[in-house]
Design a protein around this motif. Structure first.
Motif, short mmCIF file in Angstrom:
data_model
loop_
_atom_site.label_atom_id
_atom_site.label_comp_id
_atom_site.label_asym_id
_atom_site.label_seq_id
_atom_site.Cartn_x
_atom_site.Cartn_y
_atom_site.Cartn_z
N GLN A 147 0.84 -1.20 0.00
CA GLN A 147 0.00 0.00 0.00
C GLN A 147 0.87 1.25 0.00
O GLN A 147 0.56 2.24 -0.68
CB GLN A 147 -0.93 0.01 1.22
N ALA A 148 1.96 1.20 0.75
CA ALA A 148 2.88 2.34 0.78
C ALA A 148 3.48 2.60 -0.60
O ALA A 148 3.60 3.75 -1.04
CB ALA A 148 3.99 2.08 1.79
N LYS A 149 3.85 1.54 -1.30
CA LYS A 149 4.41 1.68 -2.64
C LYS A 149 3.40 2.32 -3.60
O LYS A 149 3.74 3.21 -4.38
CB LYS A 149 4.84 0.31 -3.17
N ARG A 150 2.14 1.87 -3.49
CA ARG A 150 1.10 2.47 -4.35
C ARG A 150 0.91 3.94 -4.03
O ARG A 150 0.66 4.76 -4.92
CB ARG A 150 -0.22 1.70 -4.18
N TRP A 151 1.01 4.29 -2.74
CA TRP A 151 0.86 5.68 -2.33
C TRP A 151 1.99 6.53 -2.90
O TRP A 151 1.76 7.65 -3.35
CB TRP A 151 0.87 5.74 -0.80
N ILE A 155 14.15 7.15 -2.28
CA ILE A 155 14.58 7.29 -0.88
C ILE A 155 13.48 6.83 0.07
O ILE A 155 13.71 6.07 1.02
CB ILE A 155 14.97 8.76 -0.57
N LEU A 156 12.24 7.25 -0.23
CA LEU A 156 11.12 6.88 0.63
C LEU A 156 10.83 5.38 0.55
O LEU A 156 10.51 4.74 1.55
CB LEU A 156 9.88 7.69 0.24
N LYS A 157 11.00 4.80 -0.64
CA LYS A 157 10.80 3.36 -0.79
C LYS A 157 11.80 2.58 0.05
O LYS A 157 11.45 1.57 0.68
CB LYS A 157 10.93 2.95 -2.26
N LYS A 158 13.05 3.03 0.09
CA LYS A 158 14.07 2.36 0.90
C LYS A 158 13.73 2.43 2.39
O LYS A 158 13.94 1.48 3.14
CB LYS A 158 15.43 2.99 0.63
N ILE A 159 13.21 3.58 2.80
CA ILE A 159 12.81 3.75 4.20
C ILE A 159 11.67 2.78 4.54
O ILE A 159 11.65 2.13 5.59
CB ILE A 159 12.38 5.20 4.48
N ILE A 160 10.69 2.68 3.61
CA ILE A 160 9.55 1.80 3.82
C ILE A 160 10.00 0.34 3.90
O ILE A 160 9.57 -0.42 4.76
CB ILE A 160 8.51 1.96 2.69
N ILE A 161 10.88 -0.06 3.01
CA ILE A 161 11.37 -1.45 2.98
C ILE A 161 12.09 -1.80 4.28
O ILE A 161 11.95 -2.90 4.83
CB ILE A 161 12.29 -1.67 1.77
N ALA A 162 12.86 -0.84 4.79
CA ALA A 162 13.64 -1.09 6.01
C ALA A 162 12.80 -1.01 7.27
O ALA A 162 13.21 -1.50 8.33
CB ALA A 162 14.78 -0.08 6.09
N ALA A 163 11.61 -0.44 7.19
CA ALA A 163 10.77 -0.24 8.38
C ALA A 163 10.28 -1.58 8.93
O ALA A 163 9.96 -2.50 8.17
CB ALA A 163 9.59 0.65 8.03
#
Length: 452
Positions: A130-134, A155-163
């Motif tokens: 869902q984050a990726k779609r956003w 950058i934001l995708k990397k943060i999401i993946i690491a979360a």
């Protein structure tokens, strides 16, 4: 105990006219015996006409929605006409997805201004997908007020993946809802009358049931004059649920011809969780008997099953149905709000974790695993998770070590020794696990599993 015990033949075709308005039958559109929104699937055109059928769909059929949606959500199944398992909308930003899983209605994006003037953004999503779609859709652009650059997105995708995901326990909340008790009892009466007409058409069209028919179809009379609370001292339906293991996957009607109260009383049970009772007829004098009608919710479209019993007074002298009228309006509404609070606050979350346990066991059973120490540990852990979740629901902290010790003490420790090499689906193995689980639940109820 019984002078008669038999399955009744279906006699709905003997009704040549709608038992409400007298229009000729059969109808073009078929009517469900038990509402399709409750999981009912069998229907017939031999009970009521098309106009009477459609009159119930506008409001009366929706009267039990808040109850049935909670049961179907927790046990993850749907009615015949539904494409998806119902979800439970909460009054805040969350909803309860199937299986009582807490999810956001929309992603939450909050900006926090720190003391040094910097802005800290907190982003909350149901999932990384869902984050990726956003990020790739309109969500990130709307948040920034401009199209994001490719670098910003990456950058934001990397943060999401690491979360690391943060799991919140679903704690169902009782939504503010206006209970339409009149429509609930009209729906109850309508369902019971259909069951009566399906097997005993002479009763559904006789003078003794005229008042309840007029109430159900035309809203004539005060619902409180028909509504009663019942205590079923002898319930065929409850015995069938226990023997056949139907649980929430069934609906039932029991009709009692009761000479001691001079009443004919119908009891509707929806998904083994919601019970409503109505007086069908007064001034009854005759044999004491019970008609039980049950239909499962698996979409088989098969006619409901029935059994009719007549009691022998020489062997069974006690009344088999306790009846209590509702008196004070304030007490009536408090009774039903308390009922709903119990359903949503206790039955709903317990149902959800129970369904989850059953589903996980079924998944493992499909693997045809042989009994050994490693595989047994996987099954034992499923029961441990259930007990810990049960503690959260009841507000009791369960000590995992104590819960594990109880499961081992009551049988898990000996399963491998006694049945090494057998499958977990073997009846002896299943019986031992079930016994260990039941005894551990008793320890939980006695407070033995709590933290020191």
């Amino acid at each position: 105990m019984f002078t008669r015990f038999e399955q009744l033949p279906i006699r709905a075709s003997e009704l040549t006219m709608c038992f409400y308005c007298g229009t000729s039958l059969p109808a073009i559109a078929k009517e469900h015996i038990f509402n399709s929104s409750w999981g009912g699937s069998h229907k017939t055109g031999n009970l009521i006409c098309d106009e009477c059928n459609s009159s119930f769909s506008k409001q009366t059929d929706l009267a039990f929605a808040v109850y049935v949606q909670a049961v179907m959500n927790s046990w993850v199944f749907k009615g015949e006409r539904h494409k998806q398992v119902p979800i439970i909308l909460l009054e805040n930003e969350y909803f309860l997805d199937q299986g009582a899983k807490l999810k956001l209605k929309q992603p939450i994006v909050e900006d926090e201004i720190l003391p040094d003037g910097r802005i800290k953004s907190n982003l909350t999503f149901n999932s990384k997908s869902q984050a990726k779609r956003w990020i790739e859709g309109d969500g990130m652009a709307a948040w920034l007020g401009r199209p994001p650059s490719t670098e910003e997105q990456e950058i934001l995708k990397k943060i999401i993946i690491a979360a690391q995901p943060e799991v919140s326990d679903a704690k169902p909340q009782l939504a503010s809802i206006q209970l339409n008790l009149k429509e609930q009892y009209r729906s109850t009466a309508h369902t019971i009358l259909k069951c009566l007409g399906f097997y005993l058409p002479e009763w559904v069209q006789g003078d003794s049931t005229k008042l309840i028919r007029e109430f159900a179809r035309y809203d004539q009379g005060d619902w409180r004059s028909f509504a009663v609370a019942t205590e079923q001292l002898f319930s065929i339906s409850e015995q069938a649920v226990s023997i056949l293991g139907l649980g929430v996957h069934h609906n039932s009607v029991e009709i009692y011809w009761n000479s001691s109260t001079k009443m004919v009383v119908g009891v509707l049970t929806i998904l083994n969780r919601v019970k409503r009772s109505v007086v069908l007829a007064q001034n009854y004098s005759g044999a004491d008997s019970i008609l039980c009608v049950l239909e499962d919710t698996n979409g088989s479209k098969k006619p409901p099953d029935s059994v009719c019993v007549e009691l022998n007074h020489t062997q069974f002298s006690l009344p088999f149905l306790g009846i209590q009228n509702f008196v004070s309006p304030n007490k009536i509404y408090q009774y039903f709000y308390d009922e709903l609070a119990t359903l949503m606050g206790l039955s709903y979350p317990v149902d959800a974790i129970t369904a989850r346990l059953i589903q996980e066991i079924e998944k493992k059973n499909k693997k045809k695993l042989e009994l050994d120490v490693t595989n047994l540990e996987e099954y034992l852990n499923l029961f441990l998770v259930f007990l810990i979740d049960l503690g959260k629901i009841s507000g009791t902290c369960v000590n995992p070590d104590k819960a594990r010790s109880s499961l081992l003490k009551y049988g898990f420790a000996n399963i491998v020794k006694q049945h090494n090499g057998k499958l977990f689906t073997d009846s002896d193995v299943e019986s031992l696990m079930a016994f260990a689980f039941e005894q551990t639940i008793r320890d939980f109820q006695a407070g033995v599993l709590g933290a020191d």
